[in-house]
Design a protein around this motif. Structure first.
Motif, mmCIF file in Angstrom:
data_model
loop_
_atom_site.group_PDB
_atom_site.id
_atom_site.type_symbol
_atom_site.label_atom_id
_atom_site.label_comp_id
_atom_site.label_asym_id
_atom_site.label_seq_id
_atom_site.Cartn_x
_atom_site.Cartn_y
_atom_site.Cartn_z
ATOM 1 N N ILE A 178 -7.446 -2.299 -7.651
ATOM 2 C CA ILE A 178 -7.387 -1.236 -8.652
ATOM 3 C C ILE A 178 -7.471 -1.893 -10.028
ATOM 4 C CG2 ILE A 178 -6.020 0.687 -9.551
ATOM 5 C CD1 ILE A 178 -4.489 0.556 -6.794
ATOM 6 N N GLN B 144 1.596 2.630 -3.443
ATOM 7 C CA GLN B 144 0.458 2.654 -4.363
ATOM 8 C C GLN B 144 0.606 3.658 -5.501
ATOM 9 O OE1 GLN B 144 -3.163 5.049 -2.764
ATOM 10 N NE2 GLN B 144 -2.379 3.961 -0.963
ATOM 11 N N ARG C 71 0.824 -1.209 0.000
ATOM 12 C CA ARG C 71 0.000 0.000 0.000
ATOM 13 C C ARG C 71 0.861 1.264 0.000
ATOM 14 N NH1 ARG C 71 -5.084 0.965 0.571
ATOM 15 N NH2 ARG C 71 -5.470 -1.209 1.131
ATOM 16 N N ASP D 204 -14.160 0.580 -4.862
ATOM 17 C CA ASP D 204 -14.676 0.912 -3.538
ATOM 18 C C ASP D 204 -15.610 -0.198 -3.068
ATOM 19 O OD1 ASP D 204 -13.409 3.324 -3.072
ATOM 20 O OD2 ASP D 204 -14.963 4.508 -4.061
ATOM 21 N N TRP E 122 -9.567 6.840 -10.221
ATOM 22 C CA TRP E 122 -8.620 7.097 -9.134
ATOM 23 C C TRP E 122 -7.590 8.126 -9.593
ATOM 24 C CZ3 TRP E 122 -3.735 3.911 -7.916
ATOM 25 C CH2 TRP E 122 -3.079 4.443 -6.789
ATOM 26 N N GLU F 263 -4.747 11.226 -5.093
ATOM 27 C CA GLU F 263 -5.530 10.665 -3.991
ATOM 28 C C GLU F 263 -4.803 9.480 -3.369
ATOM 29 O OE1 GLU F 263 -9.662 8.213 -3.028
ATOM 30 O OE2 GLU F 263 -9.218 8.873 -5.077
ATOM 31 N N TRP F 264 -4.751 9.448 -2.032
ATOM 32 C CA TRP F 264 -4.194 8.309 -1.307
ATOM 33 C C TRP F 264 -5.335 7.375 -0.953
ATOM 34 C CZ3 TRP F 264 0.627 6.726 -0.870
ATOM 35 C CH2 TRP F 264 0.918 5.696 0.030
ATOM 36 N N LEU F 265 -5.270 6.142 -1.455
ATOM 37 C CA LEU F 265 -6.356 5.192 -1.217
ATOM 38 C C LEU F 265 -6.340 4.690 0.225
ATOM 39 C CD1 LEU F 265 -6.213 3.076 -4.488
ATOM 40 C CD2 LEU F 265 -7.880 4.852 -3.885
ATOM 41 N N GLN G 144 -8.916 2.767 -12.109
ATOM 42 C CA GLN G 144 -10.095 2.919 -11.269
ATOM 43 C C GLN G 144 -9.959 2.114 -9.979
ATOM 44 O OE1 GLN G 144 -13.885 3.338 -12.845
ATOM 45 N NE2 GLN G 144 -13.211 3.970 -14.885
ATOM 46 N N ALA G 145 -10.346 2.752 -8.890
ATOM 47 C CA ALA G 145 -10.338 2.101 -7.591
ATOM 48 C C ALA G 145 -11.652 1.357 -7.380
ATOM 49 C CB ALA G 145 -10.143 3.134 -6.487
ATOM 50 N N VAL H 227 -9.800 0.115 0.526
ATOM 51 C CA VAL H 227 -9.678 -0.057 -0.930
ATOM 52 C C VAL H 227 -8.377 -0.790 -1.217
ATOM 53 C CG1 VAL H 227 -9.492 1.101 -3.151
ATOM 54 C CG2 VAL H 227 -10.997 2.041 -1.383
ATOM 55 N N HIS H 228 -8.480 -1.983 -1.752
ATOM 56 C CA HIS H 228 -7.266 -2.748 -2.030
ATOM 57 C C HIS H 228 -7.233 -3.359 -3.430
ATOM 58 C CE1 HIS H 228 -9.699 -6.318 -1.155
ATOM 59 N NE2 HIS H 228 -10.058 -5.742 -0.026
#
Length: 200
Positions: free
Chosen positions: A95, A58, A55, A74, A82, A86-88, A71-72, A92-93
């Motif tokens: 992508i 990322q 992570r 969610d 994404w 932005e820090w996920l 795209q993340a 959210v794991h």
């Protein structure tokens, strides 16, 4: 994930390696392909291809896949763009990545946790091991997630393909890997049916 998120045309392991091999931070081929790389030959089809990053690394996804549609996912399964700034968050794991918005999905990047020099499972932080022991290398140098860790993640789903991966990989695991997987499952799923097959 729903069925209306677009089609998949996963890239090959060689293509993924060519992209992520530019990184100096750790990364590994994961999912079913990790088991296949361990076994050393194909034994079932694959619907997608997974790459695992820590992570904390990322933002490397945007570095490797600049200009791609990234795209993340969610929870519980909604895709959204994404942006690079932005820090996920921890929930959210996954992508999903494709070359352009109208194209097929090509690769899924998964994020996992780390505590200093240790990897910690996102499912249970009690499950951990040194990051340096998290992966192996194929004969061509491709890094892949060690099979006992990949099987630990697959144990939750017990989908038909996970059962195939388990049955194919377990006879090839050394005693240390078998013991690690059994001990990890003992923490998270004491009654898991795989445990008897590991000890047997």
């Amino acid at each position: 994930m729903g069925e209306d998120l677009g089609t998949w045309e996963p890239m090959s392991v060689a293509e993924a390696t060519a992209l992520f091999g530019r990184l100096t931070t750790p990364w590994w081929i994961a999912g079913g392909y990790a088991i296949e790389l361990f076994v050393g030959s194909p034994f079932r089809p694959h619907d997608d291809i997974d790459v695992l990053l820590l992570r904390r690394d990322q933002q490397k996804v945007h570095e490797v896949l600049a200009s791609w549609d990234i795209q993340a996912a969610d929870p519980p399964g909604t895709l959204r763009p994404w942006p690079a700034d932005e820090w996920l968050p921890a929930e959210v794991h996954d992508i999903w990545c494709r070359e352009h918005p109208n194209g097929p999905w090509r690769i899924q990047v998964m994020l996992d946790e780390a505590d200093g020099d240790e990897w910690t499972s996102r499912r249970d932080s009690r499950i951990r091991r040194p990051i340096r022991s998290l992966g192996l290398h194929a004969t061509d140098g491709t890094p892949y997630l060690t099979p006992e860790v990949q099987l630990f993640y697959k144990a939750k789903g017990q989908r038909p393909k996970d059962e195939v991966d388990f049955a194919t990989a377990v006879p090839l695991l050394d005693p240390k890997a078998l013991r690690w997987l059994d001990e990890a499952l003992a923490v998270t799923s004491p009654d898991h049916p795989w445990r008897s097959r590991l000890s047997g």
